[in-house]
Design a protein around this motif. Structure first.
Motif, short mmCIF file in Angstrom:
data_model
loop_
_atom_site.label_atom_id
_atom_site.label_comp_id
_atom_site.label_asym_id
_atom_site.label_seq_id
_atom_site.Cartn_x
_atom_site.Cartn_y
_atom_site.Cartn_z
N LEU A 29 -11.37 5.87 -5.00
CA LEU A 29 -11.07 5.83 -6.43
C LEU A 29 -11.81 6.93 -7.18
N ILE A 80 -7.01 1.37 -4.96
CA ILE A 80 -7.09 0.05 -5.58
C ILE A 80 -6.82 -1.05 -4.55
N GLY A 81 -5.86 -0.82 -3.67
CA GLY A 81 -5.54 -1.80 -2.63
C GLY A 81 -6.70 -2.01 -1.67
N THR A 82 -7.34 -0.93 -1.26
CA THR A 82 -8.49 -1.04 -0.36
C THR A 82 -9.64 -1.76 -1.03
N MET A 84 3.38 4.13 -1.86
CA MET A 84 2.16 3.99 -2.62
C MET A 84 1.42 5.33 -2.70
N ASN A 85 0.98 5.68 -3.90
CA ASN A 85 0.24 6.93 -4.04
C ASN A 85 -1.24 6.70 -3.74
N THR A 86 -2.04 7.74 -3.86
CA THR A 86 -3.45 7.67 -3.52
C THR A 86 -4.21 6.69 -4.39
N PHE A 87 -3.90 6.64 -5.67
CA PHE A 87 -4.55 5.71 -6.58
C PHE A 87 -4.26 4.26 -6.16
N GLY A 88 -3.04 3.97 -5.81
CA GLY A 88 -2.66 2.64 -5.36
C GLY A 88 -3.36 2.24 -4.07
N ARG A 89 -3.51 3.19 -3.16
CA ARG A 89 -4.22 2.91 -1.92
C ARG A 89 -5.69 2.61 -2.18
#
Length: 69
Positions: A58, A9-11, A2-7
């Motif tokens: 984000l 959004i996940g958080t 998972m990249n930074t953007f995915g992390r």
């Protein structure tokens, strides 16, 4: 991976889920909430914290992408 953007959004998603679950329990089961006050408080504040972390991450990701462009 998972990249930074995915992390970010996940958080943000986990924070929204925690806050939504707290609201659902609080509104639907008031007697349970009284017996579960400490756990409910932890869930509420953890949800708020995770939403803040997700929004901040984000914003950083989007700021870095706009600088790179």
């Amino acid at each position: 991976m998972m990249n930074t953007f995915g992390r970010a959004i996940g958080t943000l998603g986990v924070g929204v889920l925690a806050l939504g679950h707290w609201l659902w329990i609080y509104e639907s089961y008031p007697a349970l909430t009284r017996a579960w006050q400490m756990g409910g408080a932890v869930e509420l504040y953890a949800g708020i914290f995770l939403i803040g972390v997700g929004v901040h991450a984000l914003a950083l990701v989007l700021m870095q992408r706009s600088r790179a462009a």
